[in-house]
Motif scaffolding. Structure first.
Motif, mmCIF file in Angstrom:
data_model
loop_
_atom_site.group_PDB
_atom_site.id
_atom_site.type_symbol
_atom_site.label_atom_id
_atom_site.label_comp_id
_atom_site.label_asym_id
_atom_site.label_seq_id
_atom_site.Cartn_x
_atom_site.Cartn_y
_atom_site.Cartn_z
ATOM 1 N N GLN A 76 0.292 -37.587 14.544
ATOM 2 C CA GLN A 76 -0.706 -36.311 14.410
ATOM 3 C C GLN A 76 0.116 -35.146 15.165
ATOM 4 O O GLN A 76 0.523 -35.039 16.228
ATOM 5 C CB GLN A 76 -1.816 -36.342 15.550
ATOM 6 N N GLY A 87 -4.195 -34.107 7.281
ATOM 7 C CA GLY A 87 -3.277 -35.066 7.215
ATOM 8 C C GLY A 87 -3.075 -35.836 5.776
ATOM 9 O O GLY A 87 -4.054 -35.940 4.893
ATOM 10 N N SER A 146 -0.101 -35.442 10.031
ATOM 11 C CA SER A 146 -1.123 -34.446 9.748
ATOM 12 C C SER A 146 -0.306 -33.072 10.384
ATOM 13 O O SER A 146 0.609 -33.312 10.963
ATOM 14 C CB SER A 146 -2.158 -34.688 10.357
ATOM 15 N N SER A 182 -1.960 -28.825 11.137
ATOM 16 C CA SER A 182 -3.598 -28.041 11.282
ATOM 17 C C SER A 182 -4.348 -27.934 10.240
ATOM 18 O O SER A 182 -5.545 -27.930 10.418
ATOM 19 C CB SER A 182 -3.157 -26.828 12.033
ATOM 20 N N THR A 199 -8.795 -36.163 7.398
ATOM 21 C CA THR A 199 -8.789 -34.990 8.519
ATOM 22 C C THR A 199 -8.093 -35.478 9.677
ATOM 23 O O THR A 199 -7.702 -36.603 9.494
ATOM 24 C CB THR A 199 -10.272 -34.857 8.815
ATOM 25 N N ASN A 200 -7.924 -34.764 10.639
ATOM 26 C CA ASN A 200 -7.010 -35.015 11.718
ATOM 27 C C ASN A 200 -8.115 -36.182 12.396
ATOM 28 O O ASN A 200 -7.438 -36.944 13.148
ATOM 29 C CB ASN A 200 -6.611 -33.950 12.609
#
Length: 422
Positions: free
Chosen positions: A223, A252, A247, A249, A284-285
């Motif tokens: 991440q 990902g 990922s 900001s 998404t993160n």
């Protein structure tokens, strides 16, 4: 993550670090008064910086430098530019630098600095003016034997070049060792750009051999794909690991078949985000953090794994590329679940080892070749991991973070005792 949860977590990085300190204090049997002095910085400097923009209007910014502990040597730590920087955050990060430097047996105490600014909203000229004014306010409190800043979030070798030039102009001292992470032309080292990522990859490899059967073929999710994340991915791929998710900001990508890191770096540079990678599934993160893998490396922000999502993490092992990505509550969850966590003060210490090499070179007027510096970083990281692993086995019921902090805090306390500070 909901806004309420995010606010709760990001507002207390300092509290999280104090919790971890008090946990290790119980292990070491440290008295309350010693823990109290360790939880407070020796000095915090707050500064106001005013610059005049192109429109003629004055822009005002607040900045800090926290000098946490000097028992082992001059303060050492980066300076970040970010719109959410707070005094508590800077203090917390300076405390973490104390433990990191101690753990790696470096002759430094801990320091950290920051300016509350969104650098993307400033022109290059305004950034230079901001950087120089920051040094104008701090020059009395820094120096190669006092406090040695370095790059951090949103700062880089160019920032350090402005810093050192302003410092020399004001003090008249051509003391290039006052800052590390400088351009090569000003005494910096090639290794400094990738030393943190190299360190993360090195300890991930060491930990994998102890906990999951080795790094070869291990499925890795990272991440954060800035400097630390991208170089970590590159080195791990070279070691034989399989990077299946990354990922930034904006989100990902996960591809079980593996991601070509060189191609991902190219995608990020050309399009501005990893989400434009041609294959894999966009996530998404939050989804990335809880996806199945062998090794999870949070290399972006603090407090991203917490009591609200720790039980959903499916990794077999976590390596902290960022500072403070797991909260104290998440640590306990991982311990109870039997998921090893290689702590930040060990995992991402390659950067400060690289800084140490640069500082020592500048102090002695010598030049170390890139491959020699690289070998030194790898060797120091391997030795530190093995020391932590042995302490982990010795303590029995304690996780790797407590083992690392026990070694680091004990060394600081012993130095404070013999110096008569406590």
């Amino acid at each position: 993550m909901t806004e309420a949860v995010q606010t709760t977590l990001t507002s207390n990085l300092y509290d999280q670090q104090v919790k971890k300190l008090y946990r290790v204090g119980e292990i070491l049997g440290l008295p309350q008064d010693v823990l109290e002095t360790l939880s407070q910085p020796e000095r915090v400097i707050q500064v106001k910086i005013e610059i005049k923009g192109k429109d003629g209007k004055v822009k005002t910014f607040i900045g800090w430098r926290s000098q946490h502990n000097s028992a082992l040597g001059p303060y050492k730590g980066g300076i970040r530019y970010h719109p959410n920087v707070t005094q508590d955050e800077v203090i917390a990060l300076s405390m973490m630098m104390t433990w990191k430097n101690s753990l790696l047996l470096l002759p430094y105490g801990g320091g950290k600095g920051g300016i509350r600014v969104d650098p993307s909203k400033l022109s290059l000229e305004e950034l230079e003016m901001l950087s120089r004014r920051y040094i104008d306010t701090l020059y009395k409190y820094i120096g190669s034997d006092i406090d040695i800043p370095a790059p951090d979030v949103n700062t880089n070798p160019q920032t350090m070049a402005w810093f050192i030039d302003e410092y020399i102009k004001i003090t008249g001292k051509a003391d290039y060792a006052t800052f590390t992470g400088k351009p090569v032309e000003l005494g910096g080292l090639e290794t400094r750009n990738y030393s943190t990522g190299l360190g993360v990859a090195t300890v991930a490899k060491e930990a994998a051999s102890k906990f999951i059967g080795g790094i070869e073929g291990a499925r890795v999710i990272i991440q954060g794909f800035g400097n630390v994340g991208s170089f970590t991915a590159k080195f791990l791929q070279d070691m034989g690991a399989k990077i299946i998710g990354v990922s930034d900001s904006k989100g990902g990508v996960i591809d079980p078949n593996g991601i070509d890191i060189n191609k991902m770096i190219e995608t990020k540079e050309k399009t501005g985000s990893v989400i434009n990678y041609p294959t894999g599934k966009k996530v998404t993160n939050d989804e990335l953090l809880t996806s199945e893998c062998d090794i999870l490396i949070p290399a972006a922000l603090e407090n991203v794994i917490h009591k609200f999502n720790a039980d959903k993490v499916k990794a077999k092992m976590i390596v902290e590329g960022a500072n403070g990505p797991l909260t104290a509550d998440a640590d306990l969850v991982m311990k109870n679940r039997g998921i090893p966590v290689v702590p930040d003060i060990l995992a991402n210490a390659g950067g400060v080892v690289g800084s140490y090499v640069e500082w020592a070179n500048n102090k002695m007027g010598e030049i170390m070749e890139e491959e020699e510096a690289k070998r030194l970083i790898i060797s120091r990281m391997e030795k530190a991991f093995n020391s932590v692993y042995e302490m982990h086995k010795k303590l029995g019921d304690q996780d790797l973070r407590m083992a690392a902090m026990a070694l680091a805090v004990e060394r600081v306390v012993n130095a404070m005792k013999v110096r008569g500070m406590i």
